[in-house]
Every structure is written in C-alpha cells, then in structure tokens.
Design an enzyme around this catalytic site. Structure first.
Site, short mmCIF file in Angstrom:
data_model
loop_
_atom_site.label_atom_id
_atom_site.label_comp_id
_atom_site.label_asym_id
_atom_site.label_seq_id
_atom_site.Cartn_x
_atom_site.Cartn_y
_atom_site.Cartn_z
N PRO A 9 43.09 20.69 13.24
CG PRO A 9 41.55 19.09 14.06
CD PRO A 9 42.32 19.38 13.07
CG ASN A 10 40.09 23.36 17.44
OD1 ASN A 10 39.28 24.17 16.97
ND2 ASN A 10 39.77 22.20 17.66
NE ARG A 17 43.33 24.84 20.83
CZ ARG A 17 43.61 23.52 20.45
NH1 ARG A 17 44.81 23.49 19.62
NH2 ARG A 17 42.98 22.41 21.12
CE1 TYR A 22 47.38 22.07 23.13
CE2 TYR A 22 45.56 23.20 23.56
CZ TYR A 22 46.13 22.04 23.24
OH TYR A 22 45.19 20.93 23.13
CG ASN A 73 49.63 19.34 16.32
OD1 ASN A 73 48.84 18.29 16.56
ND2 ASN A 73 50.01 20.15 17.12
CB ALA A 76 41.07 16.39 18.35
CG ASP A 86 43.87 3.54 6.69
OD1 ASP A 86 44.54 2.83 7.63
OD2 ASP A 86 42.86 3.23 6.83
CD GLU A 97 51.40 11.43 16.70
OE1 GLU A 97 51.40 10.39 16.28
OE2 GLU A 97 51.01 11.67 17.89
CG HIS A 99 50.95 15.94 19.64
ND1 HIS A 99 49.81 16.02 19.14
CD2 HIS A 99 51.26 14.89 19.41
CE1 HIS A 99 49.57 14.81 18.51
NE2 HIS A 99 50.29 13.94 18.83
CG LEU A 100 52.04 23.19 20.33
CD1 LEU A 100 50.86 23.38 19.87
CD2 LEU A 100 52.96 24.19 20.40
NE ARG A 106 46.19 17.98 27.42
CZ ARG A 106 45.67 18.94 26.29
NH1 ARG A 106 46.54 18.98 25.36
NH2 ARG A 106 44.49 19.38 26.49
C1 DQA Z 1 47.58 18.66 20.33
C2 DQA Z 1 47.11 17.89 21.35
C3 DQA Z 1 45.85 17.35 21.10
O1 DQA Z 1 45.16 16.30 21.90
C4 DQA Z 1 44.59 18.31 20.77
O2 DQA Z 1 43.40 18.14 20.58
C5 DQA Z 1 45.31 19.66 19.96
C6 DQA Z 1 46.79 19.93 19.98
C7 DQA Z 1 49.05 19.37 20.87
O3 DQA Z 1 49.44 19.90 19.91
O4 DQA Z 1 49.32 19.28 22.08
O5 DQA Z 1 44.47 20.10 19.20
O6 DQA Z 1 47.78 18.11 19.28
#
Ligand code: DQA
Length: 159
Positions: A9-10, A17, A22, A73, A76, A86, A97, A99-100, A106
């Site tokens: 998401p997002n 954003r 990011y 990624n 949230a 699962d 996994e 994350h940016l 954080r």
């Molecule tokens: C994220 C970190 C998450 O906490 C956040 O909700 C995101 C982006 C990152 O790539 O840093 O949407 O996964």
C-alpha cells in the site's frame, strides 16, 4: 529464473508522498532500473503493486510454480499482517523484505516486522537503492539454488 517484485500500500504514491522520507523517485523509475539489472543478469522479473492485503496474499500464492523468489515491500502491512507472513511461509520461496526508509530509526510501531522471521533477509534504509541491493541479493540466491540443483542432478542423473 524469475523474481516477482510485490509492492504494498501507498508505494504507488512514491514521488508524491512524504518526499523527505521516501525521496522524489517514482515507482516506475525504480522498476525501470530493476528491469535493466535483471535483463543484464539473465533474470526474469515481474512487478505487482496493490493497496489491498488480500491481493498481496493472492499474488504471493500465485508465485508458487510461477516465480523462484519474491522481493516484497509490504508497506504498512509489514508491521501488522500475520496473513502476509503466513502466505510467505506457505509458498516457501526465498523472499527478501525491502524498505526505502530505515524502519528501525522511525516510530516504535514501525520497528517491528511481522514478515522478517519468514524472509531470507531484510534490506532497509537505502532509499530506492534498497531495491537494487535486494535484486543483487536475489541474483546470488538464484545462483546458489542453481548450483545445488546441478549438484543434485550430478549425484542422481535419473531424477
Ligand atoms: C516502508 C516503511 C513502512 O513503515 C511504511 O508504512 C511504508 C513504506 C518503506 O519502504 O520504508 O509504506 O515500507
């Protein structure tokens, strides 16, 4: 070998954003760079983004028989989704996994990943470069998988 890149998401809002966290790069541009690396290194690559937990789970399940590894990624959902964890555990494909941002510097609620314990590794905090590092790592994993397969075939040519 094929890697499936799953964006939660997002992440479709990258470039718009919270740029102070990011950065300015759009998701399409990150994917373009990943595709160039994959092409140059003989890897197949596919991209998927969804804002819905169930669709992410469906895509992970579809990877069974279709992909050899997953770069994820989960946004949230990383911090909340036992269902995504699962699904990764169910398909048993090497999953990285990504994350940016560095989730460990954080807010407290982001410092816990539900998914990390079922992943091969976690890359967090290098901005768009996190995806490149994940792809390089997946390339290494694929080479190890192919070496093990070749060894097994040499030991048991009938199989
Ligand atoms: C994220 C970190 C998450 O906490 C956040 O909700 C995101 C982006 C990152 O790539 O840093 O949407 O996964």
């Amino acid at each position: 070998m094929k890697v499936m890149v799953i964006q939660g998401p997002n992440l479709n809002m990258l470039g718009i954003r919270e740029q102070q966290i990011y950065g300015p790069m759009k998701l399409e541009d990150i994917h373009r760079q990943m595709k160039a690396f994959a092409d140059a290194n003989g890897m197949e690559i596919e991209f998927f983004q969804s804002n819905y937990e169930g669709e992410i789970i469906d895509k992970i399940q579809e990877c069974l028989g279709d992909a050899d590894g997953i770069i994820l990624n989960a946004g949230a959902y990383t911090h909340t989704s036992i269902a995504i964890r699962d699904a990764i555990a169910a398909v048993q494909l090497p999953t990285i996994e990504v994350h940016l941002s560095n989730i460990y510097r954080r807010e407290k609620f982001r410092q816990k990943s539900m998914i990390a314990p079922v992943c091969a590794g976690v890359i967090t905090g290098f901005g768009p470069f996190s995806y490149h590092l994940a792809l390089v790592s997946m390339h290494q994993i694929f080479q190890e998988m192919q070496a093990i397969k070749a060894q097994q075939q040499a030991q048991n040519p009938q199989s």
